[in-house]
Design an enzyme around this catalytic site. Structure first.
Site, PDB file in Angstrom:
ATOM      1  CB  THR A 146      -0.806  -0.041   1.244  1.00  0.00           C
ATOM      2  OG1 THR A 146      -1.848  -0.892   0.985  1.00  0.00           O
ATOM      3  CG2 THR A 146      -1.470   1.285   1.278  1.00  0.00           C
TER       4      THR A 146
ATOM      5  CB  THR B 254       1.296   0.745   4.650  1.00  0.00           C
ATOM      6  OG1 THR B 254       1.461  -0.199   3.994  1.00  0.00           O
ATOM      7  CG2 THR B 254       2.472   1.230   5.541  1.00  0.00           C
ATOM      8  N   GLY B 255      -0.451  -1.649   6.104  1.00  0.00           N
ATOM      9  CA  GLY B 255      -0.326  -2.535   6.728  1.00  0.00           C
ATOM     10  C   GLY B 255      -1.578  -3.361   6.758  1.00  0.00           C
TER      11      GLY B 255
HETATM   12  N1  GLY Z   1      -3.654  -1.754   4.149  1.00  0.00           N
HETATM   13  C1  GLY Z   1      -4.256  -1.921   3.055  1.00  0.00           C
HETATM   14  C2  GLY Z   1      -5.081  -3.040   3.177  1.00  0.00           C
HETATM   15  O1  GLY Z   1      -5.399  -3.898   4.001  1.00  0.00           O
HETATM   16  O2  GLY Z   1      -6.105  -2.769   2.307  1.00  0.00           O
END
Ligand code: GLY
Length: 304
Positions: free
Chosen positions: A171, A222-223
């Site tokens: 991401t 992100t994650g």
């Molecule tokens: N952090 C991106 C997702 O889980 O879609």
């Protein structure tokens, strides 16, 4: 009117177990994104435009799980989520589960500026895109061989084991402070590999995938979306800055909370109106770039 600020831009290209052989592509991709965003800030342009430009660059880069290069869902389709937020007005736009859109971050910005709404999903978002002249891209414009192979492996049961299924990945996101003292944040993702059609993660959720408020900070996360949304990680980081934490203290604190309360993994980037920034993650690596006064670019894969 705010006093003139020294602009600052921070981008991330995902926080996960980035394989060493992929580090050069992540570094190059973060650098190009940082340069695209900085070109706008350097000429006195708005933070909102800078974060959009940085994220668009990463959506075009097949290295990342955003736009071209995204993971496929169980149906073998790319479904994209994105958000953009203007810290000077708290205006935001978001899209979720959209297909055939090359730059979901720009569609999110159109939702913000050209609709009466803040968040459009699926077919409605795609119809809105068509109505506003956003060209529909063919499915293979977003599909890369690496992800097609991953999808075939997953369908054959030869892909990642269940424990890997929700591992965070690439991401992308950007946060910026412009010369006028305004903050902005943007995040874009293809989600998780082999997700169910219609699955939406944290990225397009305001306060989870991103948040921006001139009174506190701009944050992109992100994650593992299913974990990040539980602790509303981006707004929580902004609140900590508003109560006196530095961006680095806030970033460290929300990642500690993420780990303690959810057992999840991720990373955040934080910029405040004083031109300070923070980066934290509890994954092995986070790919990032920082551009500060004079256009000095610091780019790398930060190890935990
Ligand atoms: N952090 C991106 C997702 O889980 O879609």
């Amino acid at each position: 009117m705010n006093a003139p600020s020294s602009p600052l831009l921070v981008v991330h290209g995902g926080a996960w177990e980035i394989p060493p052989q992929d580090h050069p592509a992540h570094i190059a991709g973060c650098r190009q994104a940082a340069e695209a965003g900085w070109a706008i800030l350097a000429r006195g342009g708005p933070a909102l435009e800078a974060v959009e430009a940085a994220v668009r660059q990463m959506e075009d880069d097949p290295t990342f799980d955003a736009g071209r290069g995204s993971f496929l869902n169980t149906a073998g389709e790319v479904e994209l989520d994105a958000i953009i937020m203007d810290g000077s007005t708290l205006n935001l736009g978001a899209v979720a589960a959209v297909q055939h859109i090359q730059h979901p971050v720009s569609l999110a910005r159109l939702v913000m500026t050209e609709s009466a709404h803040a968040f459009l999903a699926g077919r409605g978002a795609e119809a809105f895109a068509r109505a506003h002249g956003v060209p529909e891209c063919p499915p293979d414009a977003l599909l890369v061989g690496r992800e097609l192979k991953r999808w075939h492996d997953l369908q054959a049961g030869a892909g990642p084991q269940p424990a890997d299924y929700f591992h965070p990945a690439d991401t992308v996101g950007a946060v910026a402070l412009d010369r006028a003292g305004n903050l902005a944040a943007a995040t874009s993702t293809g989600g998780t590999p082999n997700k169910l059609p219609g699955r939406v993660g944290d990225s397009p959720l305001v306060g989870s995938g991103a948040y921006a408020d001139n009174r506190s900070a701009a944050v992109s996360a992100t994650g593992v979306g299913e974990a990040l949304m539980k602790v509303v990680i981006s707004k929580t980081a902004c609140d900590l800055v508003e109560r006196g934490a530095t961006p680095q203290e806030a970033a460290d604190a929300v990642i500690a909370t993420l780990a303690e309360r959810t057992g999840g993994y991720g990373g955040v980037i934080v910029v405040d109106p004083l031109g300070r920034y923070g980066i934290a993650h509890n994954t092995s690596y986070i790919a990032h770039a920082v551009v500060s006064a004079g256009g000095h670019v610091e780019v790398g894969i930060r190890r935990r």
